[in-house]
Enzyme design. Sequence first.
Site, PDB file in Angstrom:
ATOM      1  N   PRO A   1     -29.902  12.464  38.344  1.00 32.50           N
ATOM      2  CA  PRO A   1     -29.548  13.882  38.174  1.00 32.50           C
ATOM      3  C   PRO A   1     -28.078  14.056  37.774  1.00 32.50           C
ATOM      4  O   PRO A   1     -27.739  14.916  36.973  1.00 32.50           O
ATOM      5  CB  PRO A   1     -29.816  14.482  39.558  1.00 32.50           C
ATOM      6  CG  PRO A   1     -30.838  13.588  40.174  1.00 32.50           C
ATOM      7  CD  PRO A   1     -30.564  12.214  39.635  1.00 32.50           C
ATOM      8  N   GLY A   2     -27.188  13.216  38.287  1.00 33.59           N
ATOM      9  CA  GLY A   2     -25.768  13.367  37.998  1.00 33.59           C
ATOM     10  C   GLY A   2     -25.235  12.420  36.936  1.00 33.59           C
ATOM     11  O   GLY A   2     -24.063  12.477  36.584  1.00 33.59           O
TER      12      GLY A   2
ATOM     13  N   SER B   1     -25.499  10.355  30.240  1.00 35.97           N
ATOM     14  CA  SER B   1     -24.722   9.552  29.292  1.00 35.97           C
ATOM     15  C   SER B   1     -23.864   8.526  30.026  1.00 35.97           C
ATOM     16  O   SER B   1     -23.695   7.397  29.568  1.00 35.97           O
ATOM     17  CB  SER B   1     -23.820  10.463  28.458  1.00 35.97           C
ATOM     18  OG  SER B   1     -24.606  11.298  27.634  1.00 35.97           O
TER      19      SER B   1
ATOM     20  N   TRP C   1     -35.661  12.649  34.769  1.00 35.75           N
ATOM     21  CA  TRP C   1     -36.183  12.563  33.391  1.00 35.75           C
ATOM     22  C   TRP C   1     -36.883  11.227  33.156  1.00 35.75           C
ATOM     23  O   TRP C   1     -36.659  10.584  32.147  1.00 35.75           O
ATOM     24  CB  TRP C   1     -35.075  12.737  32.337  1.00 35.75           C
ATOM     25  CG  TRP C   1     -34.138  13.870  32.560  1.00 35.75           C
ATOM     26  CD1 TRP C   1     -32.792  13.790  32.742  1.00 35.75           C
ATOM     27  CD2 TRP C   1     -34.469  15.265  32.631  1.00 35.75           C
ATOM     28  NE1 TRP C   1     -32.262  15.042  32.915  1.00 35.75           N
ATOM     29  CE2 TRP C   1     -33.275  15.965  32.854  1.00 35.75           C
ATOM     30  CE3 TRP C   1     -35.662  15.990  32.532  1.00 35.75           C
ATOM     31  CZ2 TRP C   1     -33.228  17.348  32.981  1.00 35.75           C
ATOM     32  CZ3 TRP C   1     -35.612  17.362  32.670  1.00 35.75           C
ATOM     33  CH2 TRP C   1     -34.415  18.033  32.879  1.00 35.75           C
TER      34      TRP C   1
ATOM     35  N   THR D   1     -39.793   9.129  32.053  1.00 26.24           N
ATOM     36  CA  THR D   1     -41.013   9.237  31.239  1.00 26.24           C
ATOM     37  C   THR D   1     -42.143   8.437  31.872  1.00 26.24           C
ATOM     38  O   THR D   1     -41.911   7.308  32.320  1.00 26.24           O
ATOM     39  CB  THR D   1     -40.733   8.727  29.817  1.00 26.24           C
ATOM     40  OG1 THR D   1     -39.631   9.458  29.300  1.00 26.24           O
ATOM     41  CG2 THR D   1     -41.938   8.922  28.902  1.00 26.24           C
TER      42      THR D   1
ATOM     43  N   ARG E   1     -33.192   0.987  20.664  1.00 25.12           N
ATOM     44  CA  ARG E   1     -32.682   2.034  19.770  1.00 25.12           C
ATOM     45  C   ARG E   1     -33.346   2.003  18.396  1.00 25.12           C
ATOM     46  O   ARG E   1     -33.678   3.073  17.864  1.00 25.12           O
ATOM     47  CB  ARG E   1     -31.157   1.961  19.669  1.00 25.12           C
ATOM     48  CG  ARG E   1     -30.535   2.702  20.829  1.00 25.12           C
ATOM     49  CD  ARG E   1     -29.032   2.651  20.869  1.00 25.12           C
ATOM     50  NE  ARG E   1     -28.597   3.342  22.077  1.00 25.12           N
ATOM     51  CZ  ARG E   1     -27.489   3.062  22.743  1.00 25.12           C
ATOM     52  NH1 ARG E   1     -26.687   2.109  22.319  1.00 25.12           N
ATOM     53  NH2 ARG E   1     -27.183   3.739  23.830  1.00 25.12           N
TER      54      ARG E   1
ATOM     55  N   GLU F   1     -32.229   8.301  25.196  1.00 22.42           N
ATOM     56  CA  GLU F   1     -31.810   6.967  24.755  1.00 22.42           C
ATOM     57  C   GLU F   1     -30.407   6.969  24.149  1.00 22.42           C
ATOM     58  O   GLU F   1     -30.148   6.281  23.175  1.00 22.42           O
ATOM     59  CB  GLU F   1     -32.791   6.428  23.717  1.00 22.42           C
ATOM     60  CG  GLU F   1     -34.067   5.933  24.327  1.00 22.42           C
ATOM     61  CD  GLU F   1     -33.884   4.601  24.997  1.00 22.42           C
ATOM     62  OE1 GLU F   1     -33.937   4.596  26.234  1.00 22.42           O
ATOM     63  OE2 GLU F   1     -33.661   3.595  24.326  1.00 22.42           O
TER      64      GLU F   1
END
Lengths: 262, 378
Positions: free
Chosen positions: B127-128, B131, B155, B157, B242, B362
Amino acid sequence: MNIFVCVKQVPDTETKITPTGDGSFIETASIKWIMNPYDEFAVEQALLIKQANPAANVTVVRVGSKKDTEALIPALAMGADEAALVEAGDNLDSYSIAKALKGAIEKTGKKPDIILAGKQAIDDDCLQVPQILAEMLGLPSVSVIVGFEMNGAAVKVKREVEGGALEVYEVSTPVVLACNKGLNTPRYPSLPGLMKAKKKPMATYSLSDVGVSEADRRVKYSGFRLPPEKPAGKKFDATDAAKQKDVVGQVVGLLRTEAKVI
Amino acid sequence: MDFSLSAEQREIRELALKFAKNEMIPHAQEYDEHGKFPTEIFKKAWELGLINACIPAEYGGAGFSAIDGVIIGEALAYGCMGMNTSFMANDLALLPIVIGGSDEQKKRFLTPFTQEFKIASFCLTEPGNGSDAGGIKTQIKDGGDHWIVNGEKMWITNAGYADLFVVYGTIDPNLKHKGISAVVVDPKTPGIEIGKKEDKMGHRSSDTRGIRFNNVKVPKENMLGKPGDGWNIAMSTLDHSRPLVASSALGGAQRAMDLSVHYAKERNQFGVPLAKHQAIQFMIAEMGMKIEAARLLVYKSAWLCDQGIRNTEIASYAKAFASDSCMQITTDAVQIYGGYGYSKEYPVEKLMRDAKLIQIYEGTSQIQRLVMAREILK
């Protein structure tokens, strides 16, 4: 049991067809080629028969030019055992194709029990190769089949006729069957299947290898042209009840004089 | 130099595209509207070998190259970027095991994914900390004969459907990056609380949730590498993933362009098709140019991976360029469709919503630029 499946590679349904400058054929350079969709039903039926008869051998045969993505590969990836390609131009007539298919089948040295094909190729829509092939081989054939059952040494097939009715045939093997949509749901080739497909035998023949020459051609294409562009449709406003009679008169008049359908 | 795909790669692409067109596109809108997880489609794709492309042949995988992986990724994203996020999350979660796992761990964790249909989640973001992945707060403590995991992830998936989590935490926050470690966790372990499904703008069919770890016991043999190896494993995973995420943007962009070209030829305004208007031609030309450039970057970043050459800089170019291009192209697709483009009856508004996420997950487009600059200026 030896099962043969005849497949054709046809332009993708979304292809924009362009005749060559001299009108002798269509431009093939930028075409994306796919397996004729009706042939997918034939391949699937062969694999279903093989599932029920594990000793059966399925050979897929194609006549046509070498392609960037070969349609015989997905057929092998779906589960066919081997393949044969007769290299030829893509504008052969049905008679030459049938004769080449017969030659390729004979080249394998395997006596066919069941030969399957799509009922038609979606490019030239000739609907005759399976029947000509059967005639050349002296075998019975049933076209437009939507149902299939093995029945000992015979097969029981359902054939679609006008009006949605079905005819049921019991035919002795060897037999040539032309498959229609509704017969089954073709499986997808899997990626592991694709890897295995590379290792399966694929024979390549020339037309002369299978005994076909230019003298076999029964149909010579003299000109490829695009159909005339369809003019935009006409709209008639008949919302005003008082004018409806006039509008109907106009429509009937145009159907007579312009469209010439009544 | 050879820019062409091999015959086998062309066949792989045809197969994956066929699946995308027949099995994904017809259902994409419905799954998007209802936020439905595509279990059946996912399973079917797995049966055809389109999932878990990263698993090496010696552990039961197909032995695909990174280029094969991006070819498949692009095709599946062409079908639906949202569904592809769920599919791709398996690779993302399994890659740390491929990269940092021992032979025994690879057999134990990867091989079952080749034998039956299973789903995995990569648990890095908190949550914190998004990036700033180095600022991970989740703690992995030595509990004697096991590790104890405490903390919260966000988040994630596939979280609600996963059979395996790869969880990043720190053995000591004071060690910063050097304390980060990765463990493989069974989602059924007591102490794991999986949150509610997030109601997202796009990628609505993919399942995204928070996860809380309360004194979760993890076997000692489930740590990838040594304590503190996690950061390097995560960074190396990103180098591999990526190109894949970029390929997903590429697939979405290609779909938006194909739809735009089709529509521009069909719809008439001022008595001629849209495609005859220069304003529309310019947008379509821009689409073609960006897709071609993005594809070259995606392929090159994957090719470097296959050559074993460090691809950090190029992979960031690929990810940022492909996702930014996808955003622009899908936005222009809506513009070309005009009022119809803004309606949910037509497919392009979904593409625009889906495109946005690829600029965020990502590593955001901004983080990619930080990575590029760091590589260029070092």
